[in-house]
Design a protein around this motif. Structure first.
Motif, PDB file in Angstrom:
ATOM      1  N   ASP A  16      -0.017  14.178 -14.454  1.00 18.09           N
ATOM      2  CA  ASP A  16      -0.523  13.993 -16.111  1.00 18.09           C
ATOM      3  C   ASP A  16      -1.855  13.692 -15.763  1.00 18.09           C
ATOM      4  N   PRO A  17      -3.116  14.266 -16.202  1.00 19.44           N
ATOM      5  CA  PRO A  17      -4.522  14.057 -15.898  1.00 19.44           C
ATOM      6  C   PRO A  17      -4.775  12.883 -16.840  1.00 19.44           C
ATOM      7  N   GLN A  18      -3.911  12.723 -17.917  1.00 21.92           N
ATOM      8  CA  GLN A  18      -4.299  11.539 -18.928  1.00 21.92           C
ATOM      9  C   GLN A  18      -3.783  10.166 -18.787  1.00 21.92           C
ATOM     10  N   ALA A  19      -3.067  10.157 -17.869  1.00 19.72           N
ATOM     11  CA  ALA A  19      -2.350   8.786 -17.686  1.00 19.72           C
ATOM     12  C   ALA A  19      -3.313   8.108 -16.869  1.00 19.72           C
ATOM     13  N   ALA A  20      -2.627   6.819 -17.065  1.00 14.77           N
ATOM     14  CA  ALA A  20      -3.646   5.552 -16.392  1.00 14.77           C
ATOM     15  C   ALA A  20      -3.123   5.629 -14.891  1.00 14.77           C
ATOM     16  N   LEU A  21      -3.895   5.761 -14.058  1.00 16.37           N
ATOM     17  CA  LEU A  21      -3.659   5.494 -12.860  1.00 16.37           C
ATOM     18  C   LEU A  21      -4.535   4.886 -11.849  1.00 16.37           C
ATOM     19  N   ASP A  22      -3.983   3.744 -11.266  1.00 14.45           N
ATOM     20  CA  ASP A  22      -4.819   2.739 -10.419  1.00 14.45           C
ATOM     21  C   ASP A  22      -4.084   2.570  -9.253  1.00 14.45           C
ATOM     22  N   VAL A  23      -4.795   1.836  -8.227  1.00 17.62           N
ATOM     23  CA  VAL A  23      -4.154   1.282  -6.960  1.00 17.62           C
ATOM     24  C   VAL A  23      -4.430  -0.218  -6.759  1.00 17.62           C
ATOM     25  N   ILE A  24      -3.646  -0.780  -6.413  1.00 20.67           N
ATOM     26  CA  ILE A  24      -3.800  -2.275  -6.406  1.00 20.67           C
ATOM     27  C   ILE A  24      -4.233  -2.622  -4.918  1.00 20.67           C
ATOM     28  N   THR A  25      -5.378  -3.143  -4.588  1.00 23.59           N
ATOM     29  CA  THR A  25      -5.668  -3.483  -3.098  1.00 23.59           C
ATOM     30  C   THR A  25      -6.021  -4.927  -3.106  1.00 23.59           C
ATOM     31  N   THR A  26      -5.964  -5.749  -3.936  1.00 27.18           N
ATOM     32  CA  THR A  26      -6.429  -7.196  -3.828  1.00 27.18           C
ATOM     33  C   THR A  26      -5.535  -8.083  -4.639  1.00 27.18           C
ATOM     34  N   ASP A  27      -5.305  -9.313  -4.370  1.00 28.84           N
ATOM     35  CA  ASP A  27      -4.593 -10.310  -4.932  1.00 28.84           C
ATOM     36  C   ASP A  27      -5.362 -10.920  -5.955  1.00 28.84           C
ATOM     37  N   HIS A  28      -4.966 -11.894  -6.788  1.00 29.06           N
ATOM     38  CA  HIS A  28      -5.546 -12.519  -7.969  1.00 29.06           C
ATOM     39  C   HIS A  28      -6.894 -13.082  -7.398  1.00 29.06           C
ATOM     40  N   ASP A  29      -7.045 -13.612  -6.323  1.00 28.95           N
ATOM     41  CA  ASP A  29      -8.149 -14.158  -5.586  1.00 28.95           C
ATOM     42  C   ASP A  29      -9.085 -13.339  -4.949  1.00 28.95           C
ATOM     43  N   GLY A  30      -8.819 -12.334  -5.247  1.00 32.86           N
ATOM     44  CA  GLY A  30      -9.923 -11.066  -4.779  1.00 32.86           C
ATOM     45  C   GLY A  30      -9.589 -10.693  -3.186  1.00 32.86           C
ATOM     46  N   LYS A  31      -8.555 -11.168  -2.746  1.00 28.63           N
ATOM     47  CA  LYS A  31      -8.197 -11.170  -1.012  1.00 28.63           C
ATOM     48  C   LYS A  31      -7.813  -9.779  -0.941  1.00 28.63           C
ATOM     49  N   CYS A  32      -8.205  -8.886   0.096  1.00 28.30           N
ATOM     50  CA  CYS A  32      -7.342  -7.614   0.289  1.00 28.30           C
ATOM     51  C   CYS A  32      -5.994  -7.899   0.851  1.00 28.30           C
ATOM     52  N   LEU A  33      -5.322  -6.832   0.439  1.00 27.70           N
ATOM     53  CA  LEU A  33      -3.784  -7.023   0.695  1.00 27.70           C
ATOM     54  C   LEU A  33      -3.406  -6.286   2.294  1.00 27.70           C
ATOM     55  N   ASP A  34      -2.696  -6.975   3.059  1.00 30.41           N
ATOM     56  CA  ASP A  34      -2.453  -6.210   4.141  1.00 30.41           C
ATOM     57  C   ASP A  34      -1.493  -5.188   3.748  1.00 30.41           C
ATOM     58  N   LYS A  35      -0.971  -4.462   4.910  1.00 31.64           N
ATOM     59  CA  LYS A  35      -0.183  -3.178   4.733  1.00 31.64           C
ATOM     60  C   LYS A  35       0.983  -3.512   4.293  1.00 31.64           C
ATOM     61  N   SER A  36       1.717  -4.490   4.301  1.00 29.03           N
ATOM     62  CA  SER A  36       3.129  -4.705   3.830  1.00 29.03           C
ATOM     63  C   SER A  36       2.833  -5.174   2.435  1.00 29.03           C
ATOM     64  N   ALA A  37       2.047  -5.918   2.095  1.00 29.72           N
ATOM     65  CA  ALA A  37       1.663  -6.549   0.767  1.00 29.72           C
ATOM     66  C   ALA A  37       0.977  -5.358  -0.191  1.00 29.72           C
ATOM     67  N   PHE A  38       0.441  -4.485   0.444  1.00 30.29           N
ATOM     68  CA  PHE A  38       0.168  -3.068  -0.434  1.00 30.29           C
ATOM     69  C   PHE A  38       1.265  -2.400  -0.825  1.00 30.29           C
TER      70      PHE A  38
END
Length: 785
Positions: free
Chosen positions: A143-165
């Motif tokens: 669906d090109p109109q759907a909201a699509l995003d990926v989460i790469t950081t936690d609430h503090d802005g720290k990047c997630l490792d592979k398992s947390a991702f």
């Protein structure tokens, strides 16, 4: 926004990657992104964060460095120690700001009219640690109109490792795919995103992209074979018949496009001829007439302004002169009146000075008399105070003698009854002598007492010494008996005993005689000073006498102070009496204060009646200043009027001269405008001189750049060929003939230019020629469509 049929990038994202903690770049509606900036600001470095790494997922060193050639481009990319940039440095950064430990993400969001996708990479790098976790991910949504995003950081802005991702994006379900190797990621992306049969074609295309992005192509010696091969592998083959059919159609299109291009060039060249003639002649008109017109108009305006200002100044001077002369007459009358008042006031000042002197003299006499009376009263009061002080001192002296001195003498008399030496001291008649003798008596008795005690101590010590000598004699006998034994020592022992007794007895006798002498001295001391025996018998007696002596000394000191105070008061009393005598001698005899006060009152009344104006001199000075100011202003106005009259006469001559010049220039510019009218741009209306001036002012730089001399050079060199003006006139003739405009071409060949009113113009109707070319362009464009 409208979406394309193919996937195109719509946004680029970095999280804790390279020099960026967070970066989101939006692409255009067609997926294009342009980075603009000066050299060495990091454009290529930023582009390398996304391309070509995220195309096929390769994190090998060649993905971040320019291609060195095309020979081995289709080979598998390898890391090289000679390349400065690698994935670790892209993630951690370089230089003093480089990170030691970091987890970061780089991903791109794609969209099309049918679907959307996110491709990206996550990695953790630690300096010096051989473990280098890296993971690739792909997200596809139909669906090109759907909201699509990926989460790469936690609430503090720290990047997630592979398992947390994985855990943070678990809600995406089957849409999310995570890969542990670049090969697996490349194969999936090649088939799902790019539509290739496998990852090898995508790798070749990525290599071709890398070569196209490399500056080596500017050298001119690169081979394109790998690029062509990669492009062939990226698409299906085409049928040869289709290619021939398309080629025939393309030839006709190319011919039509060529004709349209030639018509466009002719159109541009005709427009340029018209533009060059317009701007070149406008440059000539500006240099020959417009500049002179503007300058003359400015001078005319200035002269008219000067003329008007001179008129206004003369009128203002006339009006001010009327007012100033009236004020000058009033000021002169006021000065005369004030000077008459000054003469009268001078006599009044003399009379007032005499009365003020009389009042001051009377006040001085009255003040002196009153001061003398006050001083006399003060002196009499001081005299009374002196008598009272003398009486007070006598009272205090008598009280001291009665309350302290008499009891003290009684005690001393009581003690003297048993002390003969003290009784002799008490025979002193003067109290001062008694105090001195009593002090010596006490001091001597203390000395006698110390002397007596010393003698007693010597007697006691002598008695002890005699006893010690007797004991020594006995111990010596024992020692002789002990050491002198035997038959031969009998006589020696007896002699030793005899000598021992003789020596010690003589010593004891001598010591006893000395003790007797000291006893005699003691007895003589008691005999000579009989009071010592009584004092020795009573231990506290000498202390009591010393206390009485000190009390007597204090009483004597106090009585002496009373005598001194009384003497000072007597001296003060004598001085006050002398002061009273002097004051009485200085006082004015038969002085009547009431008569003096009446005289002062009368003189003051006369002084009050003689009133003066203290500001009269100031008023006179101000009136004279005003009179002089009016006279000076009158002279200045007359001078100013004369100067402005001269300006007025000169300005009239200048206005007439400039107006005549302006009229001539207006006629000349108007004639030139008529000749130049066919070349004026369609959106401009240059009907009169003011319009031309405003137009030239707005386009000053263009007029300046199109020098009239350049247009003259073009005409002088001939415009039948492609000359310095950049216009190929033979090509224009050819197109005109091909399109059936032979008459216009013949006219163009006859005479290319002419001069009219000193302007260079083309003889034929250039606007008609432009219209013809525009008609042909529309016909060819329709045919091409």
């Amino acid at each position: 926004m409208p979406l394309n049929e193919q996937l195109v990038p719509v946004s680029f994202h970095l999280r804790n990657f390279n020099k960026y903690l967070k970066l989101d770049l939006q692409a255009s509606q067609r997926g294009n992104l342009t980075l603009i900036g000066e050299n060495a600001v990091g454009k290529t470095t930023l582009a390398n964060c996304f391309f070509p790494m995220l195309i096929d997922g390769s994190i090998a060193t060649p993905s971040f460095n320019a291609a060195k050639g095309t020979d081995r481009l289709d080979k598998a990319a390898r890391n090289s120690a000679q390349d400065a940039r690698n994935f670790d440095s892209m993630l951690l950064g370089w230089g003093p700001d480089a990170m030691k430990v970091r987890t970061g993400y780089s991903y791109i969001h794609f969209k099309s009219a049918r679907r959307q996708a996110i491709t990206g990479i996550g990695a953790t790098r630690t300096t010096g640690n051989p473990s280098k976790p890296t993971w690739w991910f792909l997200i596809v949504n139909s669906d090109p109109q759907a909201a699509l995003d990926v989460i790469t950081t936690d609430h503090d802005g720290k990047c997630l490792d592979k398992s947390a991702f994985k855990q943070a994006n678990a809600a995406l379900g089957d849409q999310l795919q995570i890969f542990d190797t670049a090969a697996a990621y490349r194969d999936q992306v090649a088939t799902v995103v790019y539509g290739f049969d496998g990852g090898q074609a995508l790798s070749k295309l990525a290599s071709a992209y890398r070569l196209l992005a490399s500056p080596i192509l500017t050298a001119g010696n690169a081979k394109f074979t790998p690029i062509i091969e990669a492009l062939k592998n990226a698409q299906e083959g085409i049928d040869p018949q289709t290619i021939r059919r398309i080629a025939d159609s393309q030839r006709e299109v190319n011919y039509t496009n060529g004709l349209l291009e030639r018509l466009g060039r002719v159109y541009k060249r005709l427009i340029k001829i018209r533009k060059d003639i317009f701007w070149g002649n406008l440059n000539f008109l500006d240099s020959q007439a417009l500049t002179n017109y503007a300058d003359t108009q400015q001078r005319l305006t200035k002269a008219q302004t000067t003329l008007d200002e001179a008129h206004r100044e003369i009128e203002a001077c006339d009006q001010q002169l009327v007012t100033i002369q009236a004020s000058l007459k009033t000021a002169s009358l006021q000065v005369d009146a004030l000077r008459e008042q000054q003469a009268v006031q001078k006599l009044i000042k003399t009379q007032r000075a005499q009365l003020q002197q009389t009042i001051a003299s009377l006040n001085q006499r009255l003040a002196t008399y009153q001061a003398q009376l006050q001083q006399l009263d003060d002196a009499k009061q001081q005299l009374a105070d002196c008598v009272a002080k003398i009486e007070e001192i006598d009272h205090q002296r008598n009280g001291l003698k009665t309350s302290e001195l008499s009891p003290l003498r009684a005690k001393l008399d009581q003690y003297s009854a048993t002390l003969p030496e003290l009784r002799e001291v008490m025979t002193a008649l003067e109290l001062v002598d008694l105090t001195a003798q009593l002090q010596r008596y006490v001091r001597h008795q203390k000395g006698y007492q110390k002397q007596y005690q010393s003698l007693v101590d010597q007697i006691n010590q002598g008695s002890q010494d005699v006893q010690i000598v007797g004991k020594m004699k006995g111990r010596m006998d024992q020692a002789i008996d002990q050491h002198a034994q035997g038959p031969l020592s009998g006589r020696l022992r007896d002699n030793l005993h005899q000598d021992n007794h003789q020596i010690h007895d003589d010593g004891a006798s001598e010591m006893d005689q000395r003790i007797k002498q000291i006893i005699a001295q003691r007895d003589q001391l008691l005999t000579t000073h009989p009071d010592l025996k009584v004092i020795l018998a009573n231990e506290s007696l000498l202390g009591d006498l010393e206390a009485l002596q000190k009390q007597l000394q204090q009483i004597v000191t106090q009585l002496a102070a009373y005598d001194q105070d009384e003497q000072q008061v007597h001296q003060q009393q004598t001085a006050v009496k002398a002061q009273i005598d002097r004051l009485q001698a200085l006082m004015e005899p038969a002085f009547d204060p009431a008569a003096i006060k009446r005289d002062i009152t009368t003189s003051q009344q006369q002084l009050d009646e003689l009133v003066i104006d203290p500001q009269l001199d100031q008023k006179v000075a101000q009136a004279v200043t005003h009179q002089q100011s009016y006279e000076r202003t009158t002279r200045e106005l007359e001078t100013r009027k004369s100067k402005n009259q001269g300006k007025l006469d000169s300005a009239k001559v200048e206005v007439e001269d400039y107006q005549e010049r302006l009229d001539d220039l207006t006629v000349r510019i108007t004639q030139n405008l008529k000749v130049l009218q066919p070349y004026v741009p369609a959106d401009e209306a240059l009907d009169d001189v003011e319009d031309v001036l405003a137009f030239v002012h707005q386009n000053r730089s263009i007029v300046k750049d199109n020098a009239y001399t350049d247009l003259v050079d073009k005409i002088s060199k001939g415009i039948h060929r492609n000359g310095d003006d950049g216009v190929d006139h033979n090509a224009i003739d050819t197109v005109f003939e091909e399109r059936g405009h032979g008459a216009e071409a013949s006219q163009m060949r006859q005479q290319r230019s002419t001069r009219d009113h000193e302007m260079i113009v083309v003889a034929f109707d250039i606007n008609h020629a432009i219209a013809l070319i525009m008609t042909d362009q529309e016909h060819v464009t329709k045919k091409l469509a």
